[in-house]
Design a protein around this motif. Structure first.
Motif, PDB file in Angstrom:
ATOM      1  N   THR A 216       0.854  -1.183   0.000  1.00 11.02           N
ATOM      2  CA  THR A 216       0.000   0.000   0.000  1.00 11.02           C
ATOM      3  C   THR A 216       0.890   1.233   0.000  1.00 11.02           C
ATOM      4  OG1 THR A 216      -0.161  -0.164   2.408  1.00 11.02           O
ATOM      5  CG2 THR A 216      -1.937  -1.137   1.131  1.00 11.02           C
ATOM      6  N   PRO A 217       0.362   2.370  -0.431  1.00 14.78           N
ATOM      7  CA  PRO A 217       1.192   3.577  -0.548  1.00 14.78           C
ATOM      8  C   PRO A 217       1.881   3.931   0.763  1.00 14.78           C
ATOM      9  CG  PRO A 217      -0.879   3.892  -1.682  1.00 14.78           C
ATOM     10  CD  PRO A 217      -0.991   2.585  -0.953  1.00 14.78           C
ATOM     11  N   GLY A 218       3.178   4.173   0.669  1.00  7.39           N
ATOM     12  CA  GLY A 218       3.956   4.594   1.826  1.00  7.39           C
ATOM     13  C   GLY A 218       4.371   3.476   2.754  1.00  7.39           C
ATOM     14  N   LYS A 219       4.027   2.247   2.396  1.00 11.08           N
ATOM     15  CA  LYS A 219       4.366   1.122   3.265  1.00 11.08           C
ATOM     16  C   LYS A 219       5.230   0.124   2.507  1.00 11.08           C
ATOM     17  CE  LYS A 219       0.640   1.531   6.540  1.00 11.08           C
ATOM     18  NZ  LYS A 219      -0.319   0.799   7.407  1.00 11.08           N
ATOM     19  N   GLN A 220       5.883  -0.742   3.285  1.00 17.52           N
ATOM     20  CA  GLN A 220       6.734  -1.766   2.684  1.00 17.52           C
ATOM     21  C   GLN A 220       5.904  -2.858   2.027  1.00 17.52           C
ATOM     22  OE1 GLN A 220       9.343  -3.182   5.849  1.00 17.52           O
ATOM     23  NE2 GLN A 220      11.012  -1.938   5.038  1.00 17.52           N
TER      24      GLN A 220
ATOM     25  N   GLU B  14      -9.144  -3.658   4.318  1.00 12.28           N
ATOM     26  CA  GLU B  14      -7.709  -3.651   4.610  1.00 12.28           C
ATOM     27  C   GLU B  14      -6.899  -4.553   3.686  1.00 12.28           C
ATOM     28  OE1 GLU B  14     -10.209  -4.194   6.763  1.00 12.28           O
ATOM     29  OE2 GLU B  14      -9.687  -5.788   8.209  1.00 12.28           O
ATOM     30  N   ASP B  15      -7.550  -5.323   2.847  1.00 15.09           N
ATOM     31  CA  ASP B  15      -6.854  -6.109   1.830  1.00 15.09           C
ATOM     32  C   ASP B  15      -6.532  -5.270   0.583  1.00 15.09           C
ATOM     33  OD1 ASP B  15      -9.029  -8.827   2.661  1.00 15.09           O
ATOM     34  OD2 ASP B  15      -6.926  -8.578   3.267  1.00 15.09           O
ATOM     35  N   THR B  16      -7.038  -4.061   0.541  1.00 16.61           N
ATOM     36  CA  THR B  16      -6.769  -3.184  -0.595  1.00 16.61           C
ATOM     37  C   THR B  16      -5.280  -2.913  -0.716  1.00 16.61           C
ATOM     38  OG1 THR B  16      -8.937  -2.113  -0.479  1.00 16.61           O
ATOM     39  CG2 THR B  16      -7.153  -0.872  -1.534  1.00 16.61           C
ATOM     40  N   ALA B  17      -4.731  -3.189  -1.895  1.00 19.35           N
ATOM     41  CA  ALA B  17      -3.295  -3.042  -2.116  1.00 19.35           C
ATOM     42  C   ALA B  17      -2.986  -3.380  -3.573  1.00 19.35           C
ATOM     43  CB  ALA B  17      -2.503  -3.979  -1.208  1.00 19.35           C
ATOM     44  N   VAL B  18      -1.748  -3.122  -3.940  1.00 17.59           N
ATOM     45  CA  VAL B  18      -1.226  -3.686  -5.185  1.00 17.59           C
ATOM     46  C   VAL B  18      -0.604  -5.031  -4.838  1.00 17.59           C
ATOM     47  CG1 VAL B  18       0.367  -3.418  -7.112  1.00 17.59           C
ATOM     48  CG2 VAL B  18      -0.803  -1.415  -6.177  1.00 17.59           C
TER      49      VAL B  18
ATOM     50  N   TRP C  68       9.942 -10.447 -10.110  1.00 16.18           N
ATOM     51  CA  TRP C  68       8.681  -9.818  -9.741  1.00 16.18           C
ATOM     52  C   TRP C  68       7.811  -9.554 -10.956  1.00 16.18           C
ATOM     53  CZ3 TRP C  68       7.401  -9.049  -4.699  1.00 16.18           C
ATOM     54  CH2 TRP C  68       8.438  -9.064  -3.768  1.00 16.18           C
ATOM     55  N   GLY C  69       6.512  -9.607 -10.740  1.00 17.66           N
ATOM     56  CA  GLY C  69       5.576  -9.110 -11.722  1.00 17.66           C
ATOM     57  C   GLY C  69       5.396  -7.610 -11.568  1.00 17.66           C
ATOM     58  N   GLN C  70       4.540  -7.060 -12.423  1.00 22.42           N
ATOM     59  CA  GLN C  70       4.348  -5.612 -12.427  1.00 22.42           C
ATOM     60  C   GLN C  70       3.308  -5.163 -11.409  1.00 22.42           C
ATOM     61  OE1 GLN C  70       2.866  -7.661 -14.456  1.00 22.42           O
ATOM     62  NE2 GLN C  70       0.730  -6.970 -14.527  1.00 22.42           N
ATOM     63  N   GLY C  71       2.550  -6.107 -10.881  1.00 22.99           N
ATOM     64  CA  GLY C  71       1.546  -5.786  -9.878  1.00 22.99           C
ATOM     65  C   GLY C  71       0.158  -5.644 -10.465  1.00 22.99           C
ATOM     66  N   THR C  72      -0.834  -5.960  -9.628  1.00 23.30           N
ATOM     67  CA  THR C  72      -2.234  -5.783 -10.017  1.00 23.30           C
ATOM     68  C   THR C  72      -2.990  -5.194  -8.823  1.00 23.30           C
ATOM     69  OG1 THR C  72      -4.178  -6.879 -10.968  1.00 23.30           O
ATOM     70  CG2 THR C  72      -2.908  -8.156  -9.388  1.00 23.30           C
ATOM     71  N   GLN C  73      -3.809  -4.189  -9.106  1.00 16.32           N
ATOM     72  CA  GLN C  73      -4.500  -3.476  -8.040  1.00 16.32           C
ATOM     73  C   GLN C  73      -5.729  -4.254  -7.578  1.00 16.32           C
ATOM     74  OE1 GLN C  73      -3.826  -0.297  -6.493  1.00 16.32           O
ATOM     75  NE2 GLN C  73      -5.467  -0.992  -5.132  1.00 16.32           N
ATOM     76  N   VAL C  74      -5.842  -4.402  -6.277  1.00 16.81           N
ATOM     77  CA  VAL C  74      -7.054  -4.962  -5.661  1.00 16.81           C
ATOM     78  C   VAL C  74      -7.630  -3.894  -4.752  1.00 16.81           C
ATOM     79  CG1 VAL C  74      -7.956  -6.678  -4.061  1.00 16.81           C
ATOM     80  CG2 VAL C  74      -6.274  -7.340  -5.799  1.00 16.81           C
ATOM     81  N   THR C  75      -8.885  -3.544  -4.993  1.00 15.24           N
ATOM     82  CA  THR C  75      -9.565  -2.542  -4.178  1.00 15.24           C
ATOM     83  C   THR C  75     -10.827  -3.152  -3.602  1.00 15.24           C
ATOM     84  OG1 THR C  75      -8.725  -0.755  -5.589  1.00 15.24           O
ATOM     85  CG2 THR C  75     -10.581  -0.243  -4.138  1.00 15.24           C
ATOM     86  N   VAL C  76     -10.919  -3.108  -2.282  1.00 16.16           N
ATOM     87  CA  VAL C  76     -12.086  -3.656  -1.588  1.00 16.16           C
ATOM     88  C   VAL C  76     -12.843  -2.483  -0.972  1.00 16.16           C
ATOM     89  CG1 VAL C  76     -12.937  -5.284   0.114  1.00 16.16           C
ATOM     90  CG2 VAL C  76     -10.768  -5.727  -1.083  1.00 16.16           C
ATOM     91  N   SER C  77     -14.001  -2.198  -1.529  1.00 19.80           N
ATOM     92  CA  SER C  77     -14.743  -1.016  -1.101  1.00 19.80           C
ATOM     93  C   SER C  77     -16.207  -1.177  -1.467  1.00 19.80           C
ATOM     94  CB  SER C  77     -14.171   0.233  -1.777  1.00 19.80           C
ATOM     95  OG  SER C  77     -14.961   1.362  -1.455  1.00 19.80           O
ATOM     96  N   SER C  78     -17.065  -0.613  -0.628  1.00 12.65           N
ATOM     97  CA  SER C  78     -18.494  -0.602  -0.935  1.00 12.65           C
ATOM     98  C   SER C  78     -18.875   0.692  -1.646  1.00 12.65           C
ATOM     99  CB  SER C  78     -19.304  -0.769   0.346  1.00 12.65           C
ATOM    100  OG  SER C  78     -18.937   0.209   1.301  1.00 12.65           O
TER     101      SER C  78
END
Length: 114
Positions: free
Chosen positions: A40-44, A88-92, A104-114
């Motif tokens: 997630t942004p700003g985190k490891q 809280e699972d929202t992340a790349v 590494w792969g390039q990443g895929t965005q997962v967004t969990v939101s109502s």
């Protein structure tokens, strides 16, 4: 040239499910431990799930019982089945082969939101 390509990310409501897949080229997955990380942004970047060459698995505590990692060495793929998703699972999410300093792969965005 080694390439890992993830797919399957997207937007999902809390409690929903997604399945991430990663296909490798220029690499034989059967020779490597494989893993999914997330960031997630700003985190490891942190490991979410790992699977050894022999199929042994390990999971981050927060996803145990909800996520399942699997591999198909004939298809050179690794997957992550994610159920009961939480905001809280929202992340790349990143596919990894061979450990943190390897591929590494390039990443895929997962967004969990109502």
């Amino acid at each position: 040239q080694v390439q890992l390509v993830e797919s399957g990310g997207g937007l999902v409501q809390p409690g929903g499910s997604l399945r991430l897949s990663c296909v490798g080229s220029g690499i034989e997955f059967r020779l490597y431990g494989l893993a999914w990380y997330r960031q997630t942004p700003g985190k490891q970047r942190v490991v979410v799930a790992e699977i050894t060459r022999f199929g042994d698995t390990d999971y981050r505590n927060s996803v145990k019982g909800r996520f399942t990692i699997s591999r198909d060495d004939l298809k050179n793929t690794v997957s992550l089945e994610m159920n009961d998703l939480k905001p809280e699972d929202t992340a790349v999410y990143y596919c990894n082969a061979g450990g943190f300093g390897a591929y590494w792969g390039q990443g895929t965005q997962v967004t969990v939101s109502s």
